[in-house]
Scaffold this motif. Structure first.
Motif, mmCIF file in Angstrom:
data_model
loop_
_atom_site.group_PDB
_atom_site.id
_atom_site.type_symbol
_atom_site.label_atom_id
_atom_site.label_comp_id
_atom_site.label_asym_id
_atom_site.label_seq_id
_atom_site.Cartn_x
_atom_site.Cartn_y
_atom_site.Cartn_z
ATOM 1 N N LYS A 195 -12.551 -63.025 35.146
ATOM 2 C CA LYS A 195 -11.987 -63.668 33.953
ATOM 3 C C LYS A 195 -12.673 -63.144 32.695
ATOM 4 N N PRO A 224 -4.571 -68.121 30.409
ATOM 5 C CA PRO A 224 -5.220 -68.399 31.688
ATOM 6 C C PRO A 224 -4.520 -69.497 32.477
ATOM 7 N N GLU A 279 -2.435 -68.474 35.698
ATOM 8 C CA GLU A 279 -3.074 -68.008 36.918
ATOM 9 C C GLU A 279 -2.932 -69.062 38.019
ATOM 10 N N ARG A 314 -11.037 -61.164 29.615
ATOM 11 C CA ARG A 314 -11.177 -61.703 28.262
ATOM 12 C C ARG A 314 -11.765 -60.644 27.329
ATOM 13 N N GLN A 319 -15.148 -65.736 38.069
ATOM 14 C CA GLN A 319 -15.512 -65.928 36.666
ATOM 15 C C GLN A 319 -15.804 -64.591 35.990
#
Length: 165
Positions: A117, A37, A40, A121, A114
């Protein structure tokens, strides 16, 4: 194992030639599935939205905003006739509406980022779990092959002992 092959084809779309199980396992073992991450890059607006959402969702914001509201009302009540926003606090209502109108989309942008993300994930976790499952199945097959060969060797040894006796 057939279902896993289907899933592997989805995961390894970029592979254009047929591969043996061993080649696939070696590729999976050598491949880096996890995405960092830290790589990014966010725009200034995205970073601002995240910072605002982080602060707006905290107790510090609630207490400070409550303090500002109480201070606003107390000052305007004490000043009475000379108040810049007398009792019905019309200006305060306007300020609160503007804060809510600006804050809501910023929080939603942060939540959408979020969510993206979290989706990535979860996809990464799925790939890792698939890789692990395939490797475990391969180890299971290898152990079974070893046990089968061991059983065959034991039978041959027993047959040789019987023929000697």
């Amino acid at each position: 194992m057939k279902e896993n092959r289907k899933l592997l084809k989805e995961v390894l779309k970029d592979i254009q030639h047929d591969m043996t199980d061993e080649e696939v396992l070696n590729l999976l073992a050598d491949s880096k599935i996890s995405e960092s991450p830290a790589t990014e890059k966010y725009t200034l607006g995205q970073r601002a939205a995240d910072a605002i959402a982080k602060f707006a969702g905290s107790w510090a914001f609630i207490f400070s905003f409550t303090g500002v509201l109480l201070l606003w009302m107390v000052v305007n009540t004490i000043l009475a006739a000379d108040a810049f926003d007398p009792f019905p606090f019309i200006l305060l209502n306007l300020v609160l509406s503007c804060v809510a109108a600006i804050q809501a989309p910023l929080i939603m942008m942060s939540q959408n980022r979020q969510e993206e993300k979290d989706r990535r994930r979860a996809e990464n976790d799925y790939k890792v779990n698939l890789k692990t499952e395939i490797m475990i199945e391969d180890l299971y097959d290898k152990v079974n092959a070893i046990l089968a060969k061991q059983s065959a060797l034991e039978k041959k040894l027993q047959e040789q002992e019987e023929t000697k006796s």
